[in-house]
Enzyme design. Structure first.
Site, PDB file in Angstrom:
ATOM      1  N   GLU A 186      31.693  38.189  48.453  1.00  0.00           N
ATOM      2  CA  GLU A 186      32.094  37.955  47.315  1.00  0.00           C
ATOM      3  C   GLU A 186      32.652  36.799  47.283  1.00  0.00           C
ATOM      4  O   GLU A 186      33.724  35.891  46.854  1.00  0.00           O
ATOM      5  CB  GLU A 186      32.370  38.786  46.138  1.00  0.00           C
ATOM      6  N   GLU A 187      33.585  36.687  48.011  1.00  0.00           N
ATOM      7  CA  GLU A 187      34.559  35.794  48.419  1.00  0.00           C
ATOM      8  C   GLU A 187      34.636  34.600  49.093  1.00  0.00           C
ATOM      9  O   GLU A 187      35.851  33.346  49.025  1.00  0.00           O
ATOM     10  CB  GLU A 187      36.222  36.512  49.533  1.00  0.00           C
TER      11      GLU A 187
ATOM     12  N   HIS B 113      32.037  44.322  45.684  1.00  0.00           N
ATOM     13  CA  HIS B 113      32.592  43.861  46.649  1.00  0.00           C
ATOM     14  C   HIS B 113      33.388  44.676  47.696  1.00  0.00           C
ATOM     15  O   HIS B 113      34.607  44.634  47.454  1.00  0.00           O
ATOM     16  CB  HIS B 113      32.999  42.096  46.751  1.00  0.00           C
TER      17      HIS B 113
ATOM     18  N   HIS C   7      45.399  37.479  45.660  1.00  0.00           N
ATOM     19  CA  HIS C   7      45.130  36.322  46.407  1.00  0.00           C
ATOM     20  C   HIS C   7      46.738  36.593  46.760  1.00  0.00           C
ATOM     21  O   HIS C   7      46.234  35.727  47.715  1.00  0.00           O
ATOM     22  CB  HIS C   7      44.509  35.505  46.457  1.00  0.00           C
TER      23      HIS C   7
ATOM     24  N   ASP D  83      41.430  43.607  45.385  1.00  0.00           N
ATOM     25  CA  ASP D  83      40.589  43.313  45.346  1.00  0.00           C
ATOM     26  C   ASP D  83      39.863  42.555  46.064  1.00  0.00           C
ATOM     27  O   ASP D  83      39.606  41.973  47.098  1.00  0.00           O
ATOM     28  CB  ASP D  83      40.566  41.176  44.966  1.00  0.00           C
TER      29      ASP D  83
END
Length: 399
Positions: free
Chosen positions: A224-225, A73, A325, A190
């Site tokens: 995606e998040e 992503h 994160h 990420d």
């Protein structure tokens, strides 16, 4: 075979740093979509876009359906302007799930309708010279944060004159730093590290003219998040899908910043047994360092693909990330191992090629094998099962 795969580390690292310089909070991903499309064009790979901008590209194989997909992503965490404040600062809300603790002190870009404005995320009580120990006792929450805009602002009207509105996206600087020992520190590893590893693997396949057994779809999602990443990007004939994402390192976890971490389950449940073990065997045969883990508070593109009704086998391979994160860290070794595993997977045969149709009989359904079980242990297990008497269920008393 796979131990000889020579992934271009310089390309991987340079691509990662390039992607990290492009803000892409969920909902504001058009710039990075265009950049990845440009890179696919340079690699000689055709692609198409969904209505919202997810990327679908294909490396053709000797056979078409059923085929496979690898997915990463492009979207990251970020924020949005939630209000204009009388003191000339901006109230914000998060995009994606991340702690306000990691937002404090971040340098950001505010994307207005017409321009980009810079600023800093600060707690409401930011100076110890003014608030003394209250800077340490104030709550850690998004309601306790504001953006200080880098302009002479005295109130709401000045903010409006600059073109700032509620709903403007806020991109958080990655602050990337690469160390000589391979460690990479940055926000948004990420999943930009996963994207870079995927592109490095695809580049290797293209440069070496490697013939694939089946079509391989390279997919890049954009939401995606917020939980809906792969819900609308899959081709209808995909039978296997491998997601690439971050693996959480820390207490109670088995992930590492070195090698590949193969996830066997996350908060949505187990991943497909057969596809997961196929990846583990590829690691073993290719001498790719790896470990297994289960992520308790985690969801990836595989979950959204299944939620959308796709009847496919899914798996997840991850690069280890410390402080996910937050201000994250991984190692180039893990990313290189991810790329090597992708190459190995792309070259391997489908795990169950006979399951071409989405529906079929028992003859085409796989049987769970006892892979790697010692024969003596297996025979003893069978003996115990055979010699165990059946449970005796007492008859009910007649009234």
């Amino acid at each position: 075979m796979d131990s000889s795969v020579d992934i271009d580390q310089d390309y991987l690292k340079e691509m990662l740093l390039h992607l990290l310089r492009i803000h892409s909070p969920t909902g504001y991903t058009d710039p990075i979509v265009r950049e990845v499309c440009s890179e696919l064009t340079d690699l000689g790979i055709d692609f198409e876009l969904t209505r919202r901008g997810a990327i679908r590209s294909t490396l053709p194989g000797k056979k078409g359906s059923p085929d496979r997909a690898i997915i990463a992503h492009l979207d990251t965490l970020g924020a949005m302007v939630a209000g204009l404040k009388e003191n000339g600062r901006l109230r914000i809300v998060p995009v994606g799930t991340w702690s306000a603790r990691f937002a404090e002190g971040a340098r950001v870009s505010i994307f207005t309708d017409n321009t980009i404005i810079r600023g800093t995320v600060l707690p409401l009580k930011a100076s110890g010279h003014i608030f003394n120990t209250e800077v340490d006792t104030q709550p850690c929450s998004w309601d306790n944060l504001e953006i200080r805009v880098d302009a002479h602002i005295e109130g709401i009207e000045d903010l409006r004159k600059m073109g700032i509105n509620v709903g403007d996206f806020v991109g958080v600087d990655s602050m990337a730093e690469c160390m000589p020992n391979g460690y990479i520190n940055a926000r948004h590893l990420d999943d930009k590290a996963g994207v870079a590893a995927l592109l490095a693997a695809v580049r290797y396949l293209k440069q070496n003219d490697i013939e694939l057994p089946v079509d391989l779809h390279i997919l890049f999602t954009i939401s995606e998040e917020v939980g809906s990443g792969a819900s609308a990007v899959l081709h209808g004939d995909v039978a296997e899908m491998v997601s690439i994402d971050n693996g959480t390192c820390g207490p109670g976890q088995n992930s590492s910043e070195f090698g590949v971490t193969v996830a066997v389950g996350d908060s949505t449940g187990p991943f497909d047994y057969h596809l997961t073990h196929h990846l583990l065997h590829l690691c073993q045969n290719g001498k790719i360092p790896h470990q297994r883990d289960i992520f308790r508070y985690y969801r990836c593109d595989s979950a959204s693909a299944l939620d959308a009704g796709n009847d496919i086998r899914t798996a997840l391979i991850t690069f280890g990330v410390d402080a996910s994160h937050g201000y994250e860290r991984t190692n180039l070794h893990s990313l290189e191992c991810i790329a090597r595993l992708i190459v190995s997977y792309a070259r391997s045969e489908m795990i169950f090629e006979r399951q071409k149709d989405s529906l079929g009989g028992l003859q085409a359904f796989p049987e769970t094998r006892r892979v790697g079980v010692d024969s003596v242990v297996q025979e003893e297990s069978e003996r115990i099962v055979q010699e165990t008497p059946e449970a005796v269920i007492p008859e009910e008393d007649e009234e």
